[in-house]
Design an enzyme around this catalytic site. Sequence first.
Site, mmCIF file in Angstrom:
data_model
loop_
_atom_site.group_PDB
_atom_site.id
_atom_site.type_symbol
_atom_site.label_atom_id
_atom_site.label_comp_id
_atom_site.label_asym_id
_atom_site.label_seq_id
_atom_site.Cartn_x
_atom_site.Cartn_y
_atom_site.Cartn_z
ATOM 1 N N GLY A 171 -1.518 -2.225 3.426
ATOM 2 C CA GLY A 171 -0.336 -2.675 2.702
ATOM 3 C C GLY A 171 -0.573 -2.584 1.212
ATOM 4 N N GLN A 177 0.556 -4.604 -7.582
ATOM 5 C CA GLN A 177 -0.821 -4.092 -7.521
ATOM 6 C C GLN A 177 -0.985 -2.762 -8.246
ATOM 7 O OE1 GLN A 177 -1.147 -4.758 -3.011
ATOM 8 N NE2 GLN A 177 -3.239 -4.971 -3.734
ATOM 9 N N CYS A 217 -8.359 -7.331 0.382
ATOM 10 C CA CYS A 217 -7.268 -6.909 -0.487
ATOM 11 C C CYS A 217 -7.789 -5.833 -1.431
ATOM 12 C CB CYS A 217 -6.770 -8.111 -1.293
ATOM 13 S SG CYS A 217 -5.462 -7.695 -2.457
ATOM 14 N N LEU A 218 -7.017 -4.755 -1.606
ATOM 15 C CA LEU A 218 -7.447 -3.668 -2.490
ATOM 16 C C LEU A 218 -7.608 -4.143 -3.937
ATOM 17 C CD1 LEU A 218 -5.201 -0.767 -1.113
ATOM 18 C CD2 LEU A 218 -7.655 -1.116 -0.704
ATOM 19 N N HIS A 223 0.870 -11.059 3.685
ATOM 20 C CA HIS A 223 -0.059 -10.787 2.580
ATOM 21 C C HIS A 223 0.684 -10.104 1.418
ATOM 22 C CE1 HIS A 223 -4.188 -9.424 1.094
ATOM 23 N NE2 HIS A 223 -3.367 -8.663 0.385
ATOM 24 N N GLU A 224 1.529 -9.119 1.748
ATOM 25 C CA GLU A 224 2.264 -8.410 0.684
ATOM 26 C C GLU A 224 3.318 -9.313 0.037
ATOM 27 O OE1 GLU A 224 0.786 -5.880 -0.329
ATOM 28 O OE2 GLU A 224 -0.412 -5.841 1.500
ATOM 29 N N HIS A 267 1.699 -11.296 -2.561
ATOM 30 C CA HIS A 267 1.525 -10.540 -3.811
ATOM 31 C C HIS A 267 2.781 -10.608 -4.679
ATOM 32 C CE1 HIS A 267 -2.363 -8.621 -3.714
ATOM 33 N NE2 HIS A 267 -2.183 -8.132 -2.509
HETATM 34 NI NI NI Z 1 -3.632 -7.436 -1.222
#
Ligand code: NI
Length: 156
Positions: free
Chosen positions: A45, A50, A87-88, A129-130, A133
Amino acid sequence: MKLDIKKFPNKILRKKASRLEKVSDSDRAMLRDMAETMYLNKGVGLAAVQVGIDKQLAVIDVGKGLVKVVNPVILTKEGKVIEEEGCLSVPDTTVMVKRSERITVGFLNENGDVSQITAEGLFARAIQHEIDHLYGRLIIDYMSPVKKLFFLTKYR
Ligand code: NI
């Protein structure tokens, strides 16, 4: 086009993203670039904040096809599950996060149509999760106080 992923402690990750009035061609192009960036980084995701964009856009693919969401809102939720997440934007870090097991989400699709999906398991987790963000929340906010303190010493 592959986009540059912003990493903690970049301040944009703490911003509440702006809702879209309508979905434009440039938003559709951004969703495509975000999907490409997610796949190249082997993520499941990615949210627009991000990649430094203040808009409520996100892409998710947990292996069952790509889903693009604009202005996503959780409409219903059921059950709770605790699982490990990464998480990236927070590399080399995993956190046990309690999430709803099954959710219904309302959103605009990339054509601007009002849509709804029901998700469970990893798919439900990735969407939550998204959405986090888009409200400036990160997995580190779910760490125990001791683990968070230890994590933050790396950034002092
Ligand atoms: Ni993330």
